[in-house]
Design a protein around this motif. Structure first.
Motif, PDB file in Angstrom:
ATOM      1  N   TYR A 121       6.242  -6.376   0.260  1.00  0.00           N
ATOM      2  CA  TYR A 121       6.100  -7.584   0.075  1.00  0.00           C
ATOM      3  C   TYR A 121       6.436  -9.119   1.559  1.00  0.00           C
ATOM      4  O   TYR A 121       5.670  -9.837   1.098  1.00  0.00           O
ATOM      5  CB  TYR A 121       7.894  -8.388  -0.167  1.00  0.00           C
ATOM      6  CG  TYR A 121       8.712  -9.000   0.008  1.00  0.00           C
ATOM      7  CD1 TYR A 121       8.268 -10.271  -1.451  1.00  0.00           C
ATOM      8  CD2 TYR A 121       9.138 -10.043   0.950  1.00  0.00           C
ATOM      9  CE1 TYR A 121       8.781 -11.600  -1.380  1.00  0.00           C
ATOM     10  CE2 TYR A 121       9.835 -11.723   0.824  1.00  0.00           C
ATOM     11  CZ  TYR A 121       9.323 -11.742  -0.461  1.00  0.00           C
ATOM     12  OH  TYR A 121       9.781 -13.163  -0.320  1.00  0.00           O
ATOM     13  N   MET A 122       6.358  -8.558   2.688  1.00  0.00           N
ATOM     14  CA  MET A 122       6.149  -9.140   3.726  1.00  0.00           C
ATOM     15  C   MET A 122       4.606  -9.535   3.555  1.00  0.00           C
ATOM     16  O   MET A 122       4.068 -10.924   4.520  1.00  0.00           O
ATOM     17  CB  MET A 122       6.412  -8.659   4.971  1.00  0.00           C
ATOM     18  CG  MET A 122       7.748  -8.451   5.197  1.00  0.00           C
ATOM     19  SD  MET A 122       8.884 -10.004   5.528  1.00  0.00           S
ATOM     20  CE  MET A 122       7.995 -10.899   6.433  1.00  0.00           C
ATOM     21  N   LEU A 123       3.995  -9.354   2.826  1.00  0.00           N
ATOM     22  CA  LEU A 123       2.227  -9.533   3.129  1.00  0.00           C
ATOM     23  C   LEU A 123       2.059 -10.709   1.458  1.00  0.00           C
ATOM     24  O   LEU A 123       0.438 -10.697   1.972  1.00  0.00           O
ATOM     25  CB  LEU A 123       1.217  -8.235   3.030  1.00  0.00           C
ATOM     26  CG  LEU A 123       1.739  -7.584   4.448  1.00  0.00           C
ATOM     27  CD1 LEU A 123       0.106  -6.337   3.632  1.00  0.00           C
ATOM     28  CD2 LEU A 123       0.817  -8.069   5.937  1.00  0.00           C
ATOM     29  N   SER A 124       3.195 -10.545   1.046  1.00  0.00           N
ATOM     30  CA  SER A 124       2.346 -11.162  -0.480  1.00  0.00           C
ATOM     31  C   SER A 124       2.562 -12.947  -0.149  1.00  0.00           C
ATOM     32  O   SER A 124       3.154 -12.938   0.974  1.00  0.00           O
ATOM     33  CB  SER A 124       4.182 -10.808  -1.524  1.00  0.00           C
ATOM     34  OG  SER A 124       5.038 -11.428  -0.643  1.00  0.00           O
ATOM     35  N   LYS A 125       1.947 -13.356  -1.109  1.00  0.00           N
ATOM     36  CA  LYS A 125       2.470 -15.032  -1.210  1.00  0.00           C
ATOM     37  C   LYS A 125       3.108 -15.642  -1.151  1.00  0.00           C
ATOM     38  O   LYS A 125       3.598 -16.646   0.361  1.00  0.00           O
ATOM     39  CB  LYS A 125       1.166 -15.395  -2.452  1.00  0.00           C
ATOM     40  CG  LYS A 125       1.008 -16.915  -2.089  1.00  0.00           C
ATOM     41  CD  LYS A 125       0.147 -16.995  -3.541  1.00  0.00           C
ATOM     42  CE  LYS A 125      -0.469 -18.724  -3.333  1.00  0.00           C
ATOM     43  NZ  LYS A 125      -2.215 -18.489  -2.337  1.00  0.00           N
ATOM     44  N   ASP A 126       4.135 -15.477  -1.031  1.00  0.00           N
ATOM     45  CA  ASP A 126       5.869 -15.775  -1.803  1.00  0.00           C
ATOM     46  C   ASP A 126       6.292 -15.455   0.049  1.00  0.00           C
ATOM     47  O   ASP A 126       6.867 -16.311   0.851  1.00  0.00           O
ATOM     48  CB  ASP A 126       7.177 -15.361  -1.771  1.00  0.00           C
ATOM     49  CG  ASP A 126       6.554 -15.629  -4.171  1.00  0.00           C
ATOM     50  OD1 ASP A 126       5.527 -16.612  -4.228  1.00  0.00           O
ATOM     51  OD2 ASP A 126       7.225 -14.588  -4.629  1.00  0.00           O
ATOM     52  N   ALA A 127       6.795 -14.369   0.823  1.00  0.00           N
ATOM     53  CA  ALA A 127       6.156 -13.860   2.138  1.00  0.00           C
ATOM     54  C   ALA A 127       6.127 -14.684   3.179  1.00  0.00           C
ATOM     55  O   ALA A 127       6.628 -15.432   4.249  1.00  0.00           O
ATOM     56  CB  ALA A 127       6.679 -12.942   2.465  1.00  0.00           C
ATOM     57  N   THR A 128       4.390 -14.883   3.159  1.00  0.00           N
ATOM     58  CA  THR A 128       4.087 -15.725   3.579  1.00  0.00           C
ATOM     59  C   THR A 128       3.748 -17.034   4.333  1.00  0.00           C
ATOM     60  O   THR A 128       3.744 -17.944   4.939  1.00  0.00           O
ATOM     61  CB  THR A 128       2.316 -15.334   3.508  1.00  0.00           C
ATOM     62  OG1 THR A 128       1.563 -16.447   2.214  1.00  0.00           O
ATOM     63  CG2 THR A 128       2.088 -14.192   3.517  1.00  0.00           C
ATOM     64  N   ALA A 129       4.361 -17.948   2.417  1.00  0.00           N
ATOM     65  CA  ALA A 129       4.903 -19.116   2.646  1.00  0.00           C
ATOM     66  C   ALA A 129       6.023 -19.477   3.705  1.00  0.00           C
ATOM     67  O   ALA A 129       6.211 -19.996   3.890  1.00  0.00           O
ATOM     68  CB  ALA A 129       5.251 -19.509   1.393  1.00  0.00           C
ATOM     69  N   ILE A 130       7.278 -18.580   3.289  1.00  0.00           N
ATOM     70  CA  ILE A 130       8.099 -18.370   3.885  1.00  0.00           C
ATOM     71  C   ILE A 130       8.220 -18.107   5.862  1.00  0.00           C
ATOM     72  O   ILE A 130       8.162 -18.735   6.099  1.00  0.00           O
ATOM     73  CB  ILE A 130       9.024 -16.854   3.720  1.00  0.00           C
ATOM     74  CG1 ILE A 130       9.798 -17.630   2.313  1.00  0.00           C
ATOM     75  CG2 ILE A 130      10.896 -16.754   4.602  1.00  0.00           C
ATOM     76  CD1 ILE A 130      10.485 -16.240   1.696  1.00  0.00           C
ATOM     77  N   LEU A 131       6.957 -17.352   6.230  1.00  0.00           N
ATOM     78  CA  LEU A 131       6.921 -17.197   7.674  1.00  0.00           C
ATOM     79  C   LEU A 131       5.629 -18.365   8.023  1.00  0.00           C
ATOM     80  O   LEU A 131       6.951 -18.901   8.635  1.00  0.00           O
ATOM     81  CB  LEU A 131       5.922 -16.475   7.048  1.00  0.00           C
ATOM     82  CG  LEU A 131       6.118 -14.545   7.309  1.00  0.00           C
ATOM     83  CD1 LEU A 131       5.045 -14.407   7.769  1.00  0.00           C
ATOM     84  CD2 LEU A 131       6.613 -14.580   9.120  1.00  0.00           C
ATOM     85  N   PRO A 163      -0.866 -11.669   8.477  1.00  0.00           N
ATOM     86  CA  PRO A 163      -2.511 -11.089   9.029  1.00  0.00           C
ATOM     87  C   PRO A 163      -3.113 -10.990   7.171  1.00  0.00           C
ATOM     88  O   PRO A 163      -4.062 -10.804   6.859  1.00  0.00           O
ATOM     89  CB  PRO A 163      -1.573  -9.602   9.193  1.00  0.00           C
ATOM     90  CG  PRO A 163      -0.439  -9.056   9.091  1.00  0.00           C
ATOM     91  CD  PRO A 163       0.330 -10.746   9.067  1.00  0.00           C
ATOM     92  N   SER A 164      -2.055 -11.657   6.217  1.00  0.00           N
ATOM     93  CA  SER A 164      -2.204 -11.495   4.927  1.00  0.00           C
ATOM     94  C   SER A 164      -3.233 -12.219   4.300  1.00  0.00           C
ATOM     95  O   SER A 164      -3.128 -13.167   5.023  1.00  0.00           O
ATOM     96  CB  SER A 164      -0.892 -11.153   4.009  1.00  0.00           C
ATOM     97  OG  SER A 164      -0.987 -11.400   2.199  1.00  0.00           O
ATOM     98  N   THR A 165      -4.128 -11.573   3.613  1.00  0.00           N
ATOM     99  CA  THR A 165      -5.331 -12.108   2.816  1.00  0.00           C
ATOM    100  C   THR A 165      -4.949 -13.600   1.628  1.00  0.00           C
ATOM    101  O   THR A 165      -5.472 -14.390   1.711  1.00  0.00           O
ATOM    102  CB  THR A 165      -6.847 -11.405   2.180  1.00  0.00           C
ATOM    103  OG1 THR A 165      -5.800 -10.717   1.315  1.00  0.00           O
ATOM    104  CG2 THR A 165      -7.546 -10.631   3.398  1.00  0.00           C
ATOM    105  N   ASP A 166      -3.779 -13.116   1.702  1.00  0.00           N
ATOM    106  CA  ASP A 166      -2.720 -14.324   0.336  1.00  0.00           C
ATOM    107  C   ASP A 166      -2.259 -15.342   0.913  1.00  0.00           C
ATOM    108  O   ASP A 166      -1.578 -16.098   0.349  1.00  0.00           O
ATOM    109  CB  ASP A 166      -2.458 -13.501  -0.252  1.00  0.00           C
ATOM    110  CG  ASP A 166      -2.332 -12.017  -1.263  1.00  0.00           C
ATOM    111  OD1 ASP A 166      -3.607 -12.371  -1.686  1.00  0.00           O
ATOM    112  OD2 ASP A 166      -1.553 -11.001  -1.680  1.00  0.00           O
ATOM    113  N   ALA A 167      -2.614 -14.904   2.408  1.00  0.00           N
ATOM    114  CA  ALA A 167      -1.326 -16.463   3.204  1.00  0.00           C
ATOM    115  C   ALA A 167      -2.292 -17.399   2.591  1.00  0.00           C
ATOM    116  O   ALA A 167      -3.301 -17.956   2.568  1.00  0.00           O
ATOM    117  CB  ALA A 167      -0.984 -16.465   4.518  1.00  0.00           C
TER     118      ALA A 167
END
Length: 188
Positions: free
Chosen positions: A97-107, A115-119
């Motif tokens: 989850y921490m690499l998901s698009k939702d989590a990167t938006a929260i971060l 580091p997610s490519t979904d960010a």
């Protein structure tokens, strides 16, 4: 840099803790810059009320064209999943989850990059965007040394950096690297 008077006197540099250094750059204006990790971005916004990209920014160092343009250094902050965890599946799901698009938006809302490519890089403030661009453009990424060193080696590294600041001569650099290497041999 030290010979060109980039910084305060070594005794002053070694006497300052990071809070005072950051205050001097972002609060009182007694310093022009401070070398810190990107977590400083959140502190600048929340504790100092600064606007990223307006009141402060970052710059690449060394400057482009100086022979180190292809390497970026980043802080190493890891999630570790131990085989002895009580809920391995839940922990693995959290890490995913921490690499998901939702989590990167929260971060991004908290001024942190992923580091997610979904960010979505556009969701980052200008300072984080600049940092991400520099790391993405690098041919090689290295982690900040202190974050990954074994305990004894990390302690020796910090002691030797202090010795370097007190005497940055070529002769002392050789002694410093030898001292670090002597501890490293037993640390690995």
């Amino acid at each position: 840099m030290l010979k060109a008077n980039c910084c305060d006197e070594p005794n002053t540099m070694l006497a300052l803790n990071w809070d005072n250094s950051v205050d001097a750059a972002l609060k009182t204006g007694d310093a022009a810059y401070v070398l810190m990790g990107m977590w400083l971005n959140t502190r600048a916004k929340t504790e100092y009320g600064e606007t990223p990209g307006v009141d402060y920014s970052i710059f690449q160092f060394p400057e482009m064209g100086m022979g180190h343009d292809d390497v970026s250094m980043v802080d190493s902050k890891e999630f570790n999943l131990l085989s002895t965890a009580k809920n391995v599946d839940g922990a693995a799901a959290f890490m995913t989850y921490m690499l998901s698009k939702d989590a990167t938006a929260i971060l991004a809302e908290y001024g942190m990059a992923s580091p997610s490519t979904d960010a979505d890089v556009a969701a980052y403030d200008p300072v984080i965007q600049k940092s991400v661009e520099a790391v993405s453009a690098a041919n090689e990424v290295q982690f900040v040394l202190g974050d990954l060193l074994p305990g004894d080696l990390g302690g020796e590294y910090r002691v030797q950096i202090q010795k370097f600041l007190m005497d940055p001569s070529d002769e002392n650099i050789d002694a410093i690297t030898a001292a670090i290497e002597a501890v490293a041999v037993n640390a690995y």
